[in-house]
Design an enzyme around this catalytic site. Structure first.
Site, PDB file in Angstrom:
ATOM      1  N   GLU A 171       0.482  -8.990  11.786  1.00  0.00           N
ATOM      2  CA  GLU A 171       0.437  -8.589  10.379  1.00  0.00           C
ATOM      3  C   GLU A 171       1.859  -8.377   9.828  1.00  0.00           C
ATOM      4  OE1 GLU A 171      -1.850  -5.022  10.050  1.00  0.00           O
ATOM      5  OE2 GLU A 171      -2.279  -5.264   7.907  1.00  0.00           O
ATOM      6  N   ASP A 217       0.773  -1.241   0.000  1.00  0.00           N
ATOM      7  CA  ASP A 217       0.000   0.000   0.000  1.00  0.00           C
ATOM      8  C   ASP A 217       0.808   1.297   0.000  1.00  0.00           C
ATOM      9  OD1 ASP A 217      -1.734  -2.057   0.415  1.00  0.00           O
ATOM     10  OD2 ASP A 217      -2.799  -1.140   2.073  1.00  0.00           O
TER      11      ASP A 217
HETATM   12  C1  GLC Z   1      -3.404  -4.235   3.438  1.00  0.00           C
HETATM   13  C2  GLC Z   1      -2.164  -4.819   2.770  1.00  0.00           C
HETATM   14  C3  GLC Z   1      -2.576  -5.650   1.573  1.00  0.00           C
HETATM   15  C4  GLC Z   1      -3.541  -6.729   2.045  1.00  0.00           C
HETATM   16  C5  GLC Z   1      -4.718  -6.132   2.801  1.00  0.00           C
HETATM   17  C6  GLC Z   1      -5.585  -7.170   3.468  1.00  0.00           C
HETATM   18  O1  GLC Z   1      -4.080  -3.379   2.597  1.00  0.00           O
HETATM   19  O2  GLC Z   1      -1.282  -3.808   2.388  1.00  0.00           O
HETATM   20  O3  GLC Z   1      -1.453  -6.220   0.955  1.00  0.00           O
HETATM   21  O4  GLC Z   1      -3.989  -7.465   0.980  1.00  0.00           O
HETATM   22  O5  GLC Z   1      -4.264  -5.273   3.817  1.00  0.00           O
HETATM   23  O6  GLC Z   1      -4.812  -7.960   4.338  1.00  0.00           O
END
Ligand code: GLC
Length: 430
Positions: free
Chosen positions: A399, A167
């Site tokens: 995470e 992101d």
């Molecule tokens: C965040 C992460 C992305 C992932 C999402 C759901 O946006 O950056 O890579 O897919 O979360 O876990």
């Protein structure tokens, strides 16, 4: 309870009706590349769930082949931006139920499918499933080449930083700087900040730009040509393209194995590899960089994800491989840090706790371990694997993690599904 048992518990706790959410607090729907990694975890203890996970993704597929990054199987006000912001259900080409987002995520499903096939305990059933799913993944890849490769280069573009899966990586800073957003109070609308510390997340200022892009797509009615005309964010991303290439190669092999070889996959992979090495490779930083289609320039920003994904897709030649190893591995300061941060700790842009600007993520480490193994670099693969397992064994299924060895920290949300799933895979398939 052992970590291995706990990993299964996390997946089962996040299991909903036929699919798995990435985490209970932050992400209450189904996400595209998350589900790919999650399926690999289920494959070790419940194959049916692995297939269900993949099949549920296609409920959100558009009739032009597009696969959305979020499928809103059920309602929840726990996430922003929800379906009201995306407005895709009004389009002819998108399903009305389930509602979906209007951007995609890295195309991991090809190589995921191949691994499910290799590991299966029921070859007959799996062959049947693969026969049914391959054409759907092909439609997605075909969509990417039709709509996202306007100059037929063998490389596709992303048009939102969320499409990269990384992101807030420094790779996107310059493109996002072009977006001037009016001041809006997003802090009260964002749901993520209620669950995770603000310094672990992208800032409000960044978030406004993410939403600006979504609104641009809505205004263009999700017509790709219209979007492309004025979109300030059009990037050939090395991670997205590497994973597409890896998936194409995997699907070619798989299509051969099930007696129906499809040369399109092979041709896409060959063209993609060539273009990665000619257009995205950068001698100076010994890395694969993004290419900005708005300025027509390589994006000179620090991110280790470029070489990580390229190794996974076996894109570097032996000379490039040697240079990657000597630059990024032999010189790594592993007295102080675990491998592999998403941005090198000695880089001025490194932020150890902020999402994709430095922390270690389990999925990029998994890609790196498998990539190093495929390239015959088992010593480094073992080291990255050891560092990955240490983090999970010490902290659990967070995470992501601060890479410091002296002050390690688990960040973001706990009970994160792909951390659990890929831990299972790394234990069962060292
Ligand atoms: C965040 C992460 C992305 C992932 C999402 C759901 O946006 O950056 O890579 O897919 O979360 O876990």
């Amino acid at each position: 309870m052992s970590r291995l048992e706990e990993a299964q518990e996390v997946l089962l706790a996040n299991w909903r009706d036929g699919y798995t959410i990435p985490s209970p607090l932050l992400y209450p729907f189904q996400w595209l590349w998350d589900s790919g990694f999650i399926a690999l975890g289920y494959a070790h203890f419940d194959e049916d769930k692995a297939w269900s996970e993949i099949n549920a993704l296609f409920k959100g597929q558009w009739n032009n082949g597009f696969l959305p990054h979020i499928i809103f199987h059920q309602e929840s006000d726990q996430y922003y931006p929800g379906p009201d912001v995306w407005q895709t259900h009004t389009l002819d080409k998108a399903p009305t139920s389930p509602k979906t987002s209007g951007i995609t995520q890295p195309p991991v499903l090809g190589f995921i499918l191949e691994q499910l096939f290799e590991q299966t305990n029921n070859l007959k059933k799996t062959t049947e499933l693969a026969r049914r799913i391959i054409p759907k993944i092909k439609a997605f890849h075909q969509y990417l080449y039709n709509e996202r490769d306007p100059n037929t280069e063998g490389l596709v573009y992303i048009r939102h930083n969320w499409e990269s899966g990384l992101d807030n990586s420094p790779l996107w800073d310059d493109a996002l700087r072009r977006i001037n957003t009016p001041k809006k109070d997003l802090a009260s609308i964002r749901r993520d900040l209620a669950h995770v510390k603000a310094d672990n997340r992208p800032s409000n200022h960044e978030y406004l730009k993410y939403i600006w892009l979504v609104e641009h797509f809505v205004e263009c009615g999700y017509e790709e040509e219209k979007i492309r005309e004025h979109c300030p964010f059009l990037i050939q991303d090395p991670v997205f393209n590497s994973l597409l290439i890896a998936s194409n190669e995997a699907l070619f092999r798989l299509s051969e194995k099930i007696g129906n070889p499809d040369m399109d996959f092979l041709n896409w992979a060959i063209a993609g590899k060539k273009a990665m090495n000619s257009k995205l490779w950068d001698e100076a930083s010994v890395n694969y960089l993004g290419y900005d289609l708005v300025t027509n320039q390589q994006i000179n920003a620090p991110s280790n994800a470029g070489f990580i994904a390229a190794l996974f897709a076996e894109i570097p030649n032996s000379n490039q491989l040697d240079r990657i190893i000597s630059t990024h591995f032999s010189n790594f300061s592993d007295d102080d840090f675990r491998m592999m941060p998403t941005v090198m700790p000695d880089d001025p842009l490194f932020e150890g706790k902020r999402y994709w600007r430095g922390p270690i993520w389990i999925n990029t480490n998994w890609l790196l371990i498998r990539g190093l193994q495929k390239n015959g670099e088992s010593t480094w693969a073992d080291k990255v694997r050891e560092h990955t397992l240490e983090l999970i064994e010490e902290f659990g299924f967070y995470e992501y993690f601060h890479p410091s060895k002296h002050a390690p920290e688990a960040c973001g949300t706990p009970m994160f599904s792909w951390s659990a799933a890929l831990y299972l895979d790394l234990i069962h398939r060292p």
